[in-house]
Design a protein around this motif. Structure first.
Motif, short mmCIF file in Angstrom:
data_model
loop_
_atom_site.label_atom_id
_atom_site.label_comp_id
_atom_site.label_asym_id
_atom_site.label_seq_id
_atom_site.Cartn_x
_atom_site.Cartn_y
_atom_site.Cartn_z
N GLN A 93 0.85 -1.21 0.00
CA GLN A 93 0.00 0.00 0.00
C GLN A 93 0.87 1.25 0.00
O GLN A 93 1.98 1.24 0.55
CB GLN A 93 -0.92 0.00 1.22
CG GLN A 93 -2.00 1.04 1.11
CD GLN A 93 -2.94 1.07 2.30
OE1 GLN A 93 -2.58 1.58 3.36
NE2 GLN A 93 -4.11 0.50 2.14
N SER A 94 0.35 2.33 -0.57
CA SER A 94 1.11 3.59 -0.59
C SER A 94 0.17 4.75 -0.83
O SER A 94 -1.00 4.56 -1.18
CB SER A 94 2.15 3.56 -1.71
OG SER A 94 1.49 3.59 -2.96
N GLY A 95 0.70 5.95 -0.66
CA GLY A 95 0.00 7.13 -1.14
C GLY A 95 -0.10 7.02 -2.65
O GLY A 95 0.52 6.14 -3.26
N GLU A 96 -0.87 7.92 -3.25
CA GLU A 96 -1.06 7.80 -4.70
C GLU A 96 0.05 8.53 -5.46
O GLU A 96 0.25 9.73 -5.27
CB GLU A 96 -2.43 8.37 -5.08
CG GLU A 96 -2.77 8.11 -6.53
CD GLU A 96 -4.20 8.51 -6.84
OE1 GLU A 96 -5.13 7.91 -6.29
OE2 GLU A 96 -4.38 9.44 -7.64
N SER A 126 -2.52 -1.75 -3.30
CA SER A 126 -3.45 -0.69 -2.90
C SER A 126 -2.71 0.63 -3.07
O SER A 126 -2.21 1.21 -2.11
CB SER A 126 -3.88 -0.93 -1.44
OG SER A 126 -4.65 0.15 -0.97
N LEU A 148 -9.20 -0.74 -3.83
CA LEU A 148 -9.43 0.69 -4.09
C LEU A 148 -10.80 1.04 -3.51
O LEU A 148 -11.83 0.73 -4.11
CB LEU A 148 -9.39 0.96 -5.60
CG LEU A 148 -9.50 2.44 -5.98
CD1 LEU A 148 -8.16 3.16 -5.78
CD2 LEU A 148 -9.93 2.59 -7.44
N ARG A 149 -10.78 1.65 -2.34
CA ARG A 149 -12.06 1.97 -1.72
C ARG A 149 -12.77 3.09 -2.47
O ARG A 149 -12.13 4.09 -2.81
CB ARG A 149 -11.85 2.44 -0.28
CG ARG A 149 -11.44 1.35 0.67
CD ARG A 149 -11.44 1.92 2.06
NE ARG A 149 -11.05 0.95 3.05
CZ ARG A 149 -10.94 1.26 4.35
NH1 ARG A 149 -11.16 2.50 4.77
NH2 ARG A 149 -10.60 0.33 5.22
N ARG A 173 -12.67 7.46 -9.98
CA ARG A 173 -12.42 6.36 -9.05
C ARG A 173 -13.27 5.14 -9.44
O ARG A 173 -12.80 4.01 -9.47
CB ARG A 173 -12.73 6.82 -7.62
CG ARG A 173 -11.99 6.01 -6.58
CD ARG A 173 -11.81 6.77 -5.29
NE ARG A 173 -11.16 5.98 -4.27
CZ ARG A 173 -9.85 5.95 -4.05
NH1 ARG A 173 -9.03 6.66 -4.77
NH2 ARG A 173 -9.35 5.18 -3.09
N PRO A 222 -14.02 2.07 10.36
CA PRO A 222 -14.57 3.32 10.88
C PRO A 222 -13.72 4.50 10.45
O PRO A 222 -12.50 4.36 10.26
CB PRO A 222 -14.50 3.13 12.40
CG PRO A 222 -13.42 2.12 12.62
CD PRO A 222 -13.43 1.23 11.42
N TYR A 223 -14.35 5.66 10.30
CA TYR A 223 -13.60 6.90 10.16
C TYR A 223 -12.90 7.15 11.49
O TYR A 223 -13.51 7.05 12.55
CB TYR A 223 -14.55 8.07 9.82
CG TYR A 223 -13.90 9.42 10.05
CD1 TYR A 223 -12.85 9.84 9.24
CD2 TYR A 223 -14.32 10.25 11.09
CE1 TYR A 223 -12.22 11.06 9.47
CE2 TYR A 223 -13.70 11.48 11.32
CZ TYR A 223 -12.65 11.87 10.50
OH TYR A 223 -12.03 13.07 10.74
N1 SAH Z 1 -3.71 6.01 -1.42
C1 SAH Z 1 -4.45 4.80 -1.58
C2 SAH Z 1 -4.18 3.77 -0.51
C3 SAH Z 1 -3.83 4.28 0.85
S1 SAH Z 1 -5.12 5.05 1.76
C4 SAH Z 1 -5.94 5.09 -1.68
O1 SAH Z 1 -6.36 6.14 -1.21
O2 SAH Z 1 -6.64 4.26 -2.21
C5 SAH Z 1 -6.07 3.63 2.21
C6 SAH Z 1 -7.40 3.93 2.84
O3 SAH Z 1 -7.20 4.54 4.12
C7 SAH Z 1 -8.29 4.91 2.13
O4 SAH Z 1 -9.00 4.28 1.10
C8 SAH Z 1 -9.20 5.43 3.24
O5 SAH Z 1 -10.45 4.76 3.23
C9 SAH Z 1 -8.44 5.05 4.52
N2 SAH Z 1 -8.28 6.23 5.39
C10 SAH Z 1 -7.59 7.35 5.14
N3 SAH Z 1 -7.77 8.23 6.13
C11 SAH Z 1 -8.58 7.66 7.04
C12 SAH Z 1 -9.15 8.07 8.29
N4 SAH Z 1 -8.91 9.28 8.80
N5 SAH Z 1 -9.95 7.20 8.95
C13 SAH Z 1 -10.19 5.97 8.44
N6 SAH Z 1 -9.70 5.53 7.27
C14 SAH Z 1 -8.91 6.36 6.57
#
Ligand code: SAH
Ligand code: SF4
Length: 369
Positions: A93-96, A126, A148-149, A173, A222-223
């Motif tokens: 997994q990584s940042g984009e 990811s 990919l969420r 997306r 969860p957020y």
């Molecule tokens: N950059 C890629 C993969 C890394 S981020 C992408 O965005 O697909 C992976 C996941 O982390 C994101 O899809 C997001 O759902 C989750 N994420 C990021 N910030 C978050 C937060 N504050 N709380 C919960 N999940 C979070």
């Protein structure tokens, strides 16, 4: 299930009803995917990101986060560790990032990881939104699953969580999910649960989206607030991060796992690390709610702290769990870890069979280990 039935289940509040929901979801998991739990070692290889998602701690404009790239040698060592400890699958997994340097480095990395144990490790990626060509290059180099969420199945809500700068578009997306399916990946998606403004109706729509789009793997959590983000600051200003609110988000995330299991039955569902950020036994609770995948963090210990998507991310300080720790965790949920098995999503094989009947050349056959 109808949308109203999904809403009804997601709205359950009495302890005994929620327990019954979790038990039903676990029973469905056991009969459709077995009580086996499959492991994917999660390696967070870089926190450099071109995006600015309003909720995420490694967003481009968070200047407080020191940026890192993990050495290729270190990532290979993590993959070997996973292989030697029976994990059978590795997730990168990584940042984009969409620069050629990152794309080709990842491509070479995938080829190297594939050499370990002569293709023994299944590989999930990811790494965000990419072009069809990049997805294909990485697939040909050995990755066969991609996460990919969609974050929210509702484009208007998606727009509230992201800047309006042309770089964060729901349609793009969504199209990436379609490209990933077209390329032949097992495709995972998911949503964040419990951010301000999200309703139970929205969550029911998210579940119906997963069903409609024939998603193979689900990663939901969860957020969790990050204080150095625009959304995190707003939530703090509005005093919307009380212990009671965090508990509510955790419970809703667990109910989403359970209802998703009842609806989709044979998909892989991860018990995600964000659950652990809100509860010391979050991942165990996820398994008890019907999840069948664990993704222990195996990231380089020197970089874990800086891959902070949200606050209280447990992997930052904790050691990677041993196989024995994981087996105990699974047994606590009346499950058992399936070491040395990929545990691909049964839903994928069903989808592939249906689609391959129409267009056989689209699918590369790979060996299930
Ligand atoms: N950059 C890629 C993969 C890394 S981020 C992408 O965005 O697909 C992976 C996941 O982390 C994101 O899809 C997001 O759902 C989750 N994420 C990021 N910030 C978050 C937060 N504050 N709380 C919960 N999940 C979070
Ligand atoms: Fe970057 Fe992914 Fe975080 Fe968005 S969620 S800022 S794309 S790492």
């Amino acid at each position: 299930m109808t949308k109203n039935e999904l809403i009804y289940l997601l709205s359950l509040e009495k302890d005994e009803n929620i327990k019954e929901l979790f038990n039903a979801a676990s029973a469905v998991r056991n009969s459709f995917t077995g009580n086996g739990i499959y492991l994917r070692g999660l390696s967070e290889i870089s926190n450099r990101c071109r995006k600015n998602c309003l909720y995420c701690g490694i967003r481009r404009d968070n200047l407080k986060t020191p940026r890192f790239d993990t050495d290729t040698k270190e990532i290979i060592a993590e993959a070997k560790w996973c292989y030697e400890n029976g994990y059978a699958s590795f997730t990168i997994q990584s940042g984009e990032r969409t620069d050629e340097n990152f794309i080709s480095r990842t491509e070479e990395l995938l080829k190297e990881i594939k050499k370990i144990g002569n293709g023994a490790l299944g590989i999930t990626l990811s790494c965000g939104e990419q072009t069809e060509e990049t997805y294909k290059r990485w697939f040909d180099a050995g990755a066969h699953r991609y996460l990919l969420r969609i974050e929210s199945s509702n484009p208007e809500i998606y727009a509230q969580l992201h800047p309006n700068d042309g770089l964060h578009k729901w349609d793009i997306r969504y199209n990436c999910l379609k490209l990933l399916q077209k390329t032949g990946y097992q495709v995972g998606t998911g949503v964040m649960i419990g951010f301000p403004g999200q309703s139970v109706e929205n969550l029911a729509d998210d579940l119906l989206f997963f069903a409609r789009e024939k998603i193979d793997m689900i990663g939901m959590g969860p957020y969790v607030l990050h204080p150095d983000t625009p959304l995190g600051k707003k939530v703090l200003d509005n005093k919307e991060n009380t212990a009671a609110q965090k508990e509510k988000r955790l419970l809703m995330a667990l109910k989403m796992i359970a209802v998703c299991r009842l609806l989709l039955k044979d998909v892989n569902i991860a018990s995600t690390t964000a659950l652990q950020a809100l509860h010391p036994q979050g991942q165990l609770l996820g398994l008890r709610a019907g999840a069948n995948i664990l993704m222990p963090v195996v990231t380089d210990v020197n970089h874990r702290e800086n891959y902070s998507l949200y606050e209280n991310k447990k992997s930052a300080n904790n050691c990677t769990p041993t196989p024995e720790d994981l087996q105990k965790l699974a047994e606590n949920a009346a499950c058992s870890i399936k070491f040395n098995q990929w545990g691909d999503s049964p839903a994928f094989f069903k989808r592939r069979k249906n689609e391959a009947d129409n267009s056989p050349s689209k699918f590369r056959l790979f060996k299930e280990k």
